[in-house]
Design a protein around this motif. Sequence first.
Motif, PDB file in Angstrom:
ATOM      1  N   SER A  63     -33.796  37.921  31.241  1.00 39.89           N
ATOM      2  CA  SER A  63     -34.810  37.848  31.973  1.00 39.89           C
ATOM      3  C   SER A  63     -36.053  37.724  30.934  1.00 39.89           C
ATOM      4  CB  SER A  63     -34.936  39.308  32.486  1.00 39.89           C
ATOM      5  OG  SER A  63     -36.136  39.531  33.166  1.00 39.89           O
ATOM      6  N   ILE A  64     -37.188  36.977  31.301  1.00 39.20           N
ATOM      7  CA  ILE A  64     -38.327  36.639  30.370  1.00 39.20           C
ATOM      8  C   ILE A  64     -39.566  37.655  30.892  1.00 39.20           C
ATOM      9  CG2 ILE A  64     -39.534  34.808  29.485  1.00 39.20           C
ATOM     10  CD1 ILE A  64     -36.726  34.404  29.153  1.00 39.20           C
ATOM     11  N   HIS A  65     -39.926  38.277  29.808  1.00 44.32           N
ATOM     12  CA  HIS A  65     -41.114  38.892  29.813  1.00 44.32           C
ATOM     13  C   HIS A  65     -42.051  38.442  28.510  1.00 44.32           C
ATOM     14  CE1 HIS A  65     -39.412  42.126  32.464  1.00 44.32           C
ATOM     15  NE2 HIS A  65     -38.455  41.720  32.098  1.00 44.32           N
ATOM     16  N   TYR A  66     -43.233  38.528  28.733  1.00 40.76           N
ATOM     17  CA  TYR A  66     -44.005  38.112  27.360  1.00 40.76           C
ATOM     18  C   TYR A  66     -45.505  38.815  27.460  1.00 40.76           C
ATOM     19  CZ  TYR A  66     -47.154  35.137  30.599  1.00 40.76           C
ATOM     20  OH  TYR A  66     -47.999  34.871  31.648  1.00 40.76           O
ATOM     21  N   ALA A  94     -41.007  34.451  34.656  1.00 46.88           N
ATOM     22  CA  ALA A  94     -41.366  35.229  33.826  1.00 46.88           C
ATOM     23  C   ALA A  94     -42.372  36.314  34.278  1.00 46.88           C
ATOM     24  CB  ALA A  94     -42.242  34.365  32.690  1.00 46.88           C
ATOM     25  N   THR A  95     -42.421  37.676  33.444  1.00 48.78           N
ATOM     26  CA  THR A  95     -43.228  38.648  33.699  1.00 48.78           C
ATOM     27  C   THR A  95     -44.073  38.891  32.544  1.00 48.78           C
ATOM     28  OG1 THR A  95     -41.395  39.784  35.010  1.00 48.78           O
ATOM     29  CG2 THR A  95     -43.414  41.144  34.269  1.00 48.78           C
ATOM     30  N   TYR A  96     -45.532  38.835  32.926  1.00 49.21           N
ATOM     31  CA  TYR A  96     -46.537  39.008  32.180  1.00 49.21           C
ATOM     32  C   TYR A  96     -46.984  40.464  31.816  1.00 49.21           C
ATOM     33  CZ  TYR A  96     -51.221  38.822  29.925  1.00 49.21           C
ATOM     34  OH  TYR A  96     -52.516  39.095  29.307  1.00 49.21           O
ATOM     35  N   TRP A  97     -47.076  40.697  30.556  1.00 52.87           N
ATOM     36  CA  TRP A  97     -47.657  42.048  30.167  1.00 52.87           C
ATOM     37  C   TRP A  97     -48.991  42.192  29.406  1.00 52.87           C
ATOM     38  CZ3 TRP A  97     -44.924  46.545  31.751  1.00 52.87           C
ATOM     39  CH2 TRP A  97     -43.768  46.371  32.234  1.00 52.87           C
ATOM     40  N   ASP A  98     -49.857  42.562  30.053  1.00 55.14           N
ATOM     41  CA  ASP A  98     -51.234  42.509  29.202  1.00 55.14           C
ATOM     42  C   ASP A  98     -51.155  43.680  27.999  1.00 55.14           C
ATOM     43  OD1 ASP A  98     -51.598  44.962  30.871  1.00 55.14           O
ATOM     44  OD2 ASP A  98     -53.353  44.240  31.675  1.00 55.14           O
ATOM     45  N   SER A  99     -50.207  44.492  28.265  1.00 53.17           N
ATOM     46  CA  SER A  99     -50.288  45.606  27.272  1.00 53.17           C
ATOM     47  C   SER A  99     -48.739  45.395  26.539  1.00 53.17           C
ATOM     48  CB  SER A  99     -50.213  46.994  27.790  1.00 53.17           C
ATOM     49  OG  SER A  99     -49.539  48.071  27.012  1.00 53.17           O
ATOM     50  N   LEU A 100     -48.924  45.025  25.061  1.00 54.72           N
ATOM     51  CA  LEU A 100     -47.932  44.745  24.319  1.00 54.72           C
ATOM     52  C   LEU A 100     -46.939  46.017  24.287  1.00 54.72           C
ATOM     53  CD1 LEU A 100     -45.971  43.276  22.248  1.00 54.72           C
ATOM     54  CD2 LEU A 100     -47.759  43.844  20.425  1.00 54.72           C
ATOM     55  N   ASP A 101     -47.584  47.316  24.006  1.00 56.33           N
ATOM     56  CA  ASP A 101     -46.829  48.652  23.837  1.00 56.33           C
ATOM     57  C   ASP A 101     -46.090  48.638  25.304  1.00 56.33           C
ATOM     58  OD1 ASP A 101     -48.524  48.695  21.704  1.00 56.33           O
ATOM     59  OD2 ASP A 101     -49.597  50.464  22.296  1.00 56.33           O
ATOM     60  N   VAL A 114     -50.286  32.663  30.916  1.00 60.75           N
ATOM     61  CA  VAL A 114     -49.732  31.280  31.170  1.00 60.75           C
ATOM     62  C   VAL A 114     -50.050  30.839  32.464  1.00 60.75           C
ATOM     63  CG1 VAL A 114     -48.151  31.360  29.182  1.00 60.75           C
ATOM     64  CG2 VAL A 114     -47.368  31.748  31.592  1.00 60.75           C
ATOM     65  N   SER A 115     -49.786  29.615  32.859  1.00 58.62           N
ATOM     66  CA  SER A 115     -50.227  29.107  34.106  1.00 58.62           C
ATOM     67  C   SER A 115     -49.169  29.787  35.275  1.00 58.62           C
ATOM     68  CB  SER A 115     -50.070  27.584  34.263  1.00 58.62           C
ATOM     69  OG  SER A 115     -48.675  27.257  34.121  1.00 58.62           O
ATOM     70  N   LEU A 116     -49.644  29.538  36.336  1.00 63.60           N
ATOM     71  CA  LEU A 116     -48.742  30.177  37.550  1.00 63.60           C
ATOM     72  C   LEU A 116     -47.336  29.427  37.562  1.00 63.60           C
ATOM     73  CD1 LEU A 116     -48.170  32.334  39.774  1.00 63.60           C
ATOM     74  CD2 LEU A 116     -49.340  30.568  41.414  1.00 63.60           C
ATOM     75  N   GLN A 117     -47.525  28.123  37.499  1.00 64.39           N
ATOM     76  CA  GLN A 117     -46.495  27.226  37.639  1.00 64.39           C
ATOM     77  C   GLN A 117     -45.432  27.507  36.252  1.00 64.39           C
ATOM     78  OE1 GLN A 117     -49.647  26.311  37.563  1.00 64.39           O
ATOM     79  NE2 GLN A 117     -49.882  24.867  39.228  1.00 64.39           N
ATOM     80  N   THR A 118     -45.974  27.626  35.015  1.00 63.83           N
ATOM     81  CA  THR A 118     -44.967  27.909  34.161  1.00 63.83           C
ATOM     82  C   THR A 118     -44.293  29.338  34.307  1.00 63.83           C
ATOM     83  OG1 THR A 118     -46.508  26.947  32.425  1.00 63.83           O
ATOM     84  CG2 THR A 118     -44.872  28.624  31.530  1.00 63.83           C
TER      85      THR A 118
END
Length: 334
Positions: free
Chosen positions: A178-181, A197-204, A187-191
């Motif tokens: 399962s991809i998290h980043y 993929a799940t985007y996290w604006d907080s690295l922590d 990244v683009s919505l298409q990507t």
Amino acid sequence: MTNKKKPTVYITRTLPDVVETRMRELFDAELNVDDRPRSRAELENAVARVDVLVPTVTDRIDAALIEAAGPQLKLIATFSNGTDHIDIEAASRRGITVTNTPNVLTEDTADMAMALILAVPRRLAEGARILTDRKGDWEGWSPTWMLGHRVGGKRLGIIGMGRIGTAVARRAKAFGLSIHYHNRNRVSLQTEEALEATYWDSLDQMLARVDIVSINCPSTPATYHLMSARRLALMRPGSYIVNTARGGVMDETALIKCIREGSIAGAGLDVFENEPLVNPKLLKLAHENKVVLLPHMSSATIESRIEMGEKVIINIRTYFDGHRPPDRVLPGRN
């Protein structure tokens, strides 16, 4: 370049034969036949007399060296994607153009990152070492022997979702991760949809929720020790971390402590803080089968090296034909 004086080109390390042959055809090229790292004195001598310097990531092209350059030095065409070994600002002040070799190493580096993502939880290096150390004499298969951890179904947290990070995500998704980043920009919505993929604006926050971390961000002042003691402490017990980016992104002392204490299960490293030196404590962990260490070989394919050489040649030819090189690096963007 017919009827023009060939530019003098100083190459700091041995390159593939096909690249060196072409450079000798096109330029007045000085090769490094024995592949011995150039000394500081040799670099100073070179920049004082040649038109083009072709360094690699192991050469420190700092402000002092650039200030020692003669007025004839017009181009630093580095045989590398990264440019953190060059003082771009100092070169710009002297009117020296800097170029690199981008978009060549993506697939090879992603392959190696994926290899480490598999190797560390599945204990591949340890298994290979058992056979070689025992010269093939082992007790045979057992239901509870050499048990590792399945990667399918685990959460992978990618730090840096550029070309390489995205290539790692494609591979990892195929293995059922399962991809998290975390990235400076989403990244683009298409990507995102293609990779699920799940985007996290907080690295922590991401670090506290994933099972495996892959570092794929560039080396900049902002990413130095990005994986600090505080951030490593956020990772889950039993988690793993892989670094194929740059050694300085990782606080190695903190990583060693976490692995020793068992708060991180293991690591796969292809880069180190003080290359070519490797922390003896990391070597000890490798002998204890707690980490997998590689000698900065993620981009080491003959295909990538030839493509890099071709880019260096194109950048040099374009510059001396009076045009802007395609891979020019501007101050503030390295």
